[in-house]
Motif scaffolding. Structure first.
Motif, PDB file in Angstrom:
ATOM      1  N   LYS A   4       0.841  -1.113  -0.020  1.00  0.00           N
ATOM      2  CA  LYS A   4      -0.068   0.180  -0.043  1.00  0.00           C
ATOM      3  C   LYS A   4       0.760   1.246  -0.101  1.00  0.00           C
ATOM      4  O   LYS A   4       0.575   2.219  -0.902  1.00  0.00           O
ATOM      5  N   GLN A   5       2.127   1.191   0.869  1.00  0.00           N
ATOM      6  CA  GLN A   5       2.852   2.296   0.864  1.00  0.00           C
ATOM      7  C   GLN A   5       3.602   2.378  -0.387  1.00  0.00           C
ATOM      8  O   GLN A   5       3.622   3.805  -1.036  1.00  0.00           O
ATOM      9  N   LEU A   6       3.974   1.326  -0.888  1.00  0.00           N
ATOM     10  CA  LEU A   6       4.880   1.583  -2.360  1.00  0.00           C
ATOM     11  C   LEU A   6       3.564   2.083  -3.436  1.00  0.00           C
ATOM     12  O   LEU A   6       4.162   2.633  -4.303  1.00  0.00           O
ATOM     13  N   SER A   7       2.268   1.657  -3.106  1.00  0.00           N
ATOM     14  CA  SER A   7       1.354   1.946  -4.297  1.00  0.00           C
ATOM     15  C   SER A   7       1.170   3.781  -4.177  1.00  0.00           C
ATOM     16  O   SER A   7       1.313   4.404  -5.174  1.00  0.00           O
ATOM     17  N   ASP A   8       1.171   3.983  -3.092  1.00  0.00           N
ATOM     18  CA  ASP A   8       0.993   5.473  -2.897  1.00  0.00           C
ATOM     19  C   ASP A   8       2.081   6.207  -3.120  1.00  0.00           C
ATOM     20  O   ASP A   8       2.102   7.197  -3.777  1.00  0.00           O
ATOM     21  N   VAL A   9       3.298   5.667  -2.817  1.00  0.00           N
ATOM     22  CA  VAL A   9       4.650   6.397  -3.248  1.00  0.00           C
ATOM     23  C   VAL A   9       4.697   6.452  -5.013  1.00  0.00           C
ATOM     24  O   VAL A   9       5.276   7.356  -5.414  1.00  0.00           O
ATOM     25  N   SER A  10       4.335   5.233  -5.438  1.00  0.00           N
ATOM     26  CA  SER A  10       4.206   5.247  -6.778  1.00  0.00           C
ATOM     27  C   SER A  10       3.388   6.343  -7.629  1.00  0.00           C
ATOM     28  O   SER A  10       3.700   6.936  -8.567  1.00  0.00           O
ATOM     29  N   GLU A  11       2.250   6.249  -6.903  1.00  0.00           N
ATOM     30  CA  GLU A  11       1.355   7.230  -7.639  1.00  0.00           C
ATOM     31  C   GLU A  11       1.906   8.808  -7.211  1.00  0.00           C
ATOM     32  O   GLU A  11       1.718   9.602  -8.097  1.00  0.00           O
ATOM     33  N   GLN A  12       2.631   9.130  -5.990  1.00  0.00           N
ATOM     34  CA  GLN A  12       3.114  10.254  -5.753  1.00  0.00           C
ATOM     35  C   GLN A  12       4.613  10.520  -6.997  1.00  0.00           C
ATOM     36  O   GLN A  12       4.621  11.680  -7.392  1.00  0.00           O
ATOM     37  N   ASN A  13       5.106   9.549  -7.003  1.00  0.00           N
ATOM     38  CA  ASN A  13       6.197   9.431  -7.988  1.00  0.00           C
ATOM     39  C   ASN A  13       5.704   9.852  -9.572  1.00  0.00           C
ATOM     40  O   ASN A  13       6.425  10.522 -10.186  1.00  0.00           O
ATOM     41  N   LYS A  14       4.829   9.364  -9.982  1.00  0.00           N
ATOM     42  CA  LYS A  14       4.108   9.552 -11.057  1.00  0.00           C
ATOM     43  C   LYS A  14       3.474  11.037 -11.205  1.00  0.00           C
ATOM     44  O   LYS A  14       4.129  11.853 -12.412  1.00  0.00           O
ATOM     45  N   LYS A  15       2.969  11.290 -10.155  1.00  0.00           N
ATOM     46  CA  LYS A  15       2.757  12.600 -10.170  1.00  0.00           C
ATOM     47  C   LYS A  15       3.720  13.640 -10.299  1.00  0.00           C
ATOM     48  O   LYS A  15       3.872  14.841 -10.989  1.00  0.00           O
ATOM     49  N   MET A  16       4.942  13.410  -9.483  1.00  0.00           N
ATOM     50  CA  MET A  16       6.041  14.143  -9.565  1.00  0.00           C
ATOM     51  C   MET A  16       6.678  14.084 -10.782  1.00  0.00           C
ATOM     52  O   MET A  16       7.144  15.343 -11.417  1.00  0.00           O
ATOM     53  N   GLU A  17       6.780  13.026 -11.574  1.00  0.00           N
ATOM     54  CA  GLU A  17       7.404  13.057 -12.859  1.00  0.00           C
ATOM     55  C   GLU A  17       6.607  13.568 -13.851  1.00  0.00           C
ATOM     56  O   GLU A  17       7.106  14.552 -14.648  1.00  0.00           O
ATOM     57  N   VAL A  18       5.091  13.978 -13.643  1.00  0.00           N
ATOM     58  CA  VAL A  18       4.574  14.669 -14.630  1.00  0.00           C
ATOM     59  C   VAL A  18       4.749  16.054 -14.342  1.00  0.00           C
ATOM     60  O   VAL A  18       5.106  16.777 -15.291  1.00  0.00           O
ATOM     61  N   GLN A  19       4.814  16.337 -13.089  1.00  0.00           N
ATOM     62  CA  GLN A  19       5.163  17.671 -12.844  1.00  0.00           C
ATOM     63  C   GLN A  19       6.561  18.113 -13.136  1.00  0.00           C
ATOM     64  O   GLN A  19       6.642  19.309 -13.691  1.00  0.00           O
ATOM     65  N   ALA A  20       7.406  17.064 -12.992  1.00  0.00           N
ATOM     66  CA  ALA A  20       8.832  17.566 -13.525  1.00  0.00           C
ATOM     67  C   ALA A  20       8.935  17.779 -15.152  1.00  0.00           C
ATOM     68  O   ALA A  20       9.696  18.481 -15.511  1.00  0.00           O
ATOM     69  N   ARG A  21       8.144  16.815 -15.777  1.00  0.00           N
ATOM     70  CA  ARG A  21       8.278  17.097 -17.107  1.00  0.00           C
ATOM     71  C   ARG A  21       7.600  18.166 -17.723  1.00  0.00           C
ATOM     72  O   ARG A  21       8.149  19.024 -18.561  1.00  0.00           O
ATOM     73  N   LYS A  22       6.521  18.690 -16.894  1.00  0.00           N
ATOM     74  CA  LYS A  22       5.958  20.126 -17.248  1.00  0.00           C
ATOM     75  C   LYS A  22       6.779  21.131 -16.842  1.00  0.00           C
ATOM     76  O   LYS A  22       6.985  22.108 -17.653  1.00  0.00           O
ATOM     77  N   VAL A  23       7.623  21.047 -15.671  1.00  0.00           N
ATOM     78  CA  VAL A  23       8.611  22.101 -15.302  1.00  0.00           C
ATOM     79  C   VAL A  23       9.606  21.983 -16.227  1.00  0.00           C
ATOM     80  O   VAL A  23      10.365  23.087 -16.829  1.00  0.00           O
ATOM     81  N   GLN A  24      10.176  20.808 -16.621  1.00  0.00           N
ATOM     82  CA  GLN A  24      11.422  20.790 -17.807  1.00  0.00           C
ATOM     83  C   GLN A  24      10.725  21.419 -19.001  1.00  0.00           C
ATOM     84  O   GLN A  24      11.582  22.104 -19.490  1.00  0.00           O
ATOM     85  N   ALA A  25       9.739  21.361 -19.580  1.00  0.00           N
ATOM     86  CA  ALA A  25       9.204  21.666 -20.825  1.00  0.00           C
ATOM     87  C   ALA A  25       9.073  23.097 -20.600  1.00  0.00           C
ATOM     88  O   ALA A  25       9.558  24.047 -21.575  1.00  0.00           O
ATOM     89  N   ARG A  26       8.675  23.676 -19.395  1.00  0.00           N
ATOM     90  CA  ARG A  26       8.590  24.934 -19.337  1.00  0.00           C
ATOM     91  C   ARG A  26       9.776  25.797 -19.201  1.00  0.00           C
ATOM     92  O   ARG A  26      10.162  26.790 -19.820  1.00  0.00           O
ATOM     93  N   LEU A  27      10.777  25.021 -18.508  1.00  0.00           N
ATOM     94  CA  LEU A  27      12.106  25.504 -18.464  1.00  0.00           C
ATOM     95  C   LEU A  27      12.720  25.724 -20.094  1.00  0.00           C
ATOM     96  O   LEU A  27      13.589  26.665 -20.218  1.00  0.00           O
ATOM     97  N   GLU A  28      12.515  24.575 -20.794  1.00  0.00           N
ATOM     98  CA  GLU A  28      13.142  24.645 -22.166  1.00  0.00           C
ATOM     99  C   GLU A  28      12.468  25.655 -22.948  1.00  0.00           C
ATOM    100  O   GLU A  28      12.962  26.101 -23.670  1.00  0.00           O
ATOM    101  N   ASN A  29      11.232  26.025 -22.623  1.00  0.00           N
ATOM    102  CA  ASN A  29      10.629  26.993 -23.366  1.00  0.00           C
ATOM    103  C   ASN A  29      10.919  28.523 -23.138  1.00  0.00           C
ATOM    104  O   ASN A  29      11.188  29.286 -23.686  1.00  0.00           O
ATOM    105  N   LEU A  30      11.329  28.598 -21.702  1.00  0.00           N
ATOM    106  CA  LEU A  30      11.927  30.060 -21.163  1.00  0.00           C
ATOM    107  C   LEU A  30      13.421  30.191 -21.455  1.00  0.00           C
ATOM    108  O   LEU A  30      13.812  31.202 -21.432  1.00  0.00           O
ATOM    109  N   GLN A  31      14.219  28.969 -21.715  1.00  0.00           N
ATOM    110  CA  GLN A  31      15.724  29.250 -21.923  1.00  0.00           C
ATOM    111  C   GLN A  31      15.725  29.890 -23.356  1.00  0.00           C
ATOM    112  O   GLN A  31      15.083  29.734 -24.311  1.00  0.00           O
TER     113      GLN A  31
END
Length: 574
Positions: free
Chosen positions: A231-258
């Motif tokens: 259960k904890q792993l599932s929760d962490v995996s979900e959080q990790n997926k959310k963080m990866e999505v956010q990281a990709r979004k931030v990376q995309a924004r950063l690349e657009n702003l550079q």
């Protein structure tokens, strides 16, 4: 009961005969007094008289022998009596009956004749009739008694057979009873054994049941913990997926702003790294190897602090290497390698464990990423993955240095095994041997010559053996090994009694090559390796001829034994 009935019937028959004997005698006397009696009547009288006499004799004998009356009467009806008695009895009866019949047959016509002449009284005829009826009854009774005697004989025979069969059955039952007792005894023994086995098995089953309950309890506990961890792993995996999505979004924004990056900056930085690596870091390592006392502690510490500060930044910059020209990868990797080697002599290496592990894993796996360093103007190129391969690169210098970094930073056994395999393949070429000497790889290999890592020990020695092959790189390699660090490592290995014989053979080849250098004799004596070689020579079985030759050659080169030149030449050729 039948015997009593026959006895009464026989008694009544004799009484009847007594009753009629007197009238018959009077009758025949009257016949004698008659003048009209002829010879025939005389003969009849004689026979009647004879019969009467026999009857009297029989009656007298029956009267005189009263105790034998039952026996006599039984002989008239039972055929099992002696034959002489039965014959006399039956003959007597038959004689009486036949005499009666003769008198009946002869006397009836005569009686009629005489009756006509009034010679025979009427009561005599009545007596004859009664006698005839009695005769018939006696005949019937005799037949019935004979039939009953036959039945008794058959029954006696049946009872005899039955008795014999019963005797057989009794003998069989006796045997069966003995067998039954034996079977009961054996059954009791088997029953006791069975009860003992059942008791033992019950105790074993009870112990197994207790153990099973304990295991089940432990399993239930582990299962609960596993479910919780899942259960904890599932929760962490979900959080990790959310963080990866956010990281990709931030990376995309950063690349657009550079703003567009200047690739010449990377070229400038790599040139500086190459310069620093060759002219400063590598020189520092060589100077420390020659004379450790020439450098002050503060100066060495300063260099190590700068390397420790730069390595985390380099680890971050490795993520951008896919966007950089592949020709610029080699200076970064080379700078990373020499910076790591600078930390070997100080205390900074232990505080950078996570950074080292990250560097090793990224260099081993390579960097694969998506994106465009020039912003969002070229969207078509974003879909194509960009790769920076280091350990798996097709360029030999980049792959070789990356392999050395992996051997210095990674701790996973499977990664290290693949790194040693790649190193052995590269060392089969002259370019690989030159890179081995250029990057001073001996200390990197020595760090894995430990008995604790048995799986990698043989692979590490294989890398060193590749350098002992006859070539132009052999003498520089032997000089690189002619130091206290190498001989100390060999001494520690040889002192271990669990060292594999194959590893000893491989190590003896390297030591044989080193023993040919005269200045190394003091190294052999300093770490008492010559004494261990002598002990190995004494205890090694002669079947291991190759090892024996190498050991003899080492002792010969050290001047500790005398041997012929053939052994020396053989070991040299090997």
């Amino acid at each position: 009961m039948p015997l009593s009935i026959h006895f009464s019937q026989s008694k009544s028959t004799h009484n009847g005969r007594k009753h009629y004997s007197k009238p018959l005698s009077d009758l025949f006397k009257s016949f004698k007094n008659l003048d009209c009696c002829d010879d025939e009547l005389d003969s009849l009288y004689d026979s009647s008289q004879l019969e009467l006499e026999e009857e009297v004799i029989v009656n007298v004998s029956a009267t005189d022998a009263i105790p034998n009356t039952v026996t006599y009467t039984y002989t008239e009806t039972d055929v099992t009596l002696p034959s002489n008695l039965a014959t006399n009895t039956v003959t007597c009866s038959d004689h009486d009956i036949s005499s009666g019949l003769v008198r009946k047959i002869v006397s009836k016509p005569e009686t009629q004749v005489l009756s006509g002449q009034r010679l025979i009284p009427s009561h005599i005829n009545q007596i004859y009739d009664e006698l005839y009826v009695i005769h018939q009854k006696l005949q019937q009774e005799n037949s019935a008694q004979q039939e009953y005697a036959l039945q008794l004989q058959k029954r006696e025979h049946f009872l005899a057979e039955r008795e014999a069969l019963l005797f057989k059955h009794e003998a069989a039952l006796t045997k069966i009873r003995g067998v039954e007792e034996e079977v009961h005894a054996k059954f009791q023994i088997i029953k006791e054994q069975h009860e003992a086995e059942v008791k033992q098995l019950s105790e074993t089953l009870r112990e197994k049941t207790k153990e099973s309950k304990r295991l089940k309890s432990s399993f239930d506990t582990l299962k609960e913990m596993n479910d919780s961890l899942k259960k904890q792993l599932s929760d962490v995996s979900e959080q990790n997926k959310k963080m990866e999505v956010q990281a990709r979004k931030v990376q995309a924004r950063l690349e657009n702003l550079q703003v567009p990056l200047n690739s010449h900056v990377y070229e400038l930085l790599t040139v500086l790294m190459d310069w620093i690596s060759d002219q400063f870091l590598k020189a520092k390592i060589e100077e420390e190897g020659r004379d450790n006392q020439t450098q002050t502690y503060s100066h060495k510490n300063y260099t190590q602090e700068k390397c420790a500060k730069l390595l985390p930044i380099v680890a971050e910059q490795l993520q951008w290497m896919p966007f950089v020209n592949p020709k610029l990868h080699m200076p970064v990797i080379k700078f990373t390698y020499w910076a790591i080697r600078q930390l070997d002599c100080g205390t900074q290496h232990s505080t950078m464990t996570s950074t080292m592990r990250r560097l090793g894993e990224d260099i081993f796996k390579g960097i694969v990423t998506k994106g465009n360093q020039h912003g969002s103007s070229e969207q078509s190129a974003e879909s194509k993955p960009k790769i920076a391969a280091f350990f798996k690169s097709s360029i030999l210098p980049l792959r070789f240095v990356s392999t050395l970094i992996v051997l210095k930073t990674v701790t996973q056994a499977d990664y290290l095994a693949q790194a040693f395999d790649s190193l052995c393949v590269d060392l089969k070429t002259d370019e690989g041997k030159a890179l081995f000497l250029e990057y001073q790889s001996v200390p990197v290999i020595l760090s894995h010559l430990r008995i604790s890592s048995r799986g990698l020990l043989s692979n590490a020695i294989d890398g060193l053996l590749q350098m002992t092959m006859e070539s132009g790189f052999l003498q520089p390699f032997l000089e690189a090994c002619s130091n206290e660090t190498f001989f100390r490592t060999c001494s520690v290995l040889l002192r271990n009694p669990k060292l594999d014989l194959l590893v000893v053979e491989k190590l003896s080849i390297i030591l044989q090559k080193l023993s040919r250098i005269k200045s190394n004799k003091k190294m052999f004596e300093l770490f008492t390796i010559h004494l261990m070689i002598q002990e190995l020579q004494r205890t090694t079985h002669p079947n291991h001829a190759f090892l024996c030759i190498n050991l003899n050659s080492i002792l010969f080169n050290l001047g500790l034994t005398k041997t012929n030149s053939l052994v020396s030449s053989l070991s040299t050729s090997h």
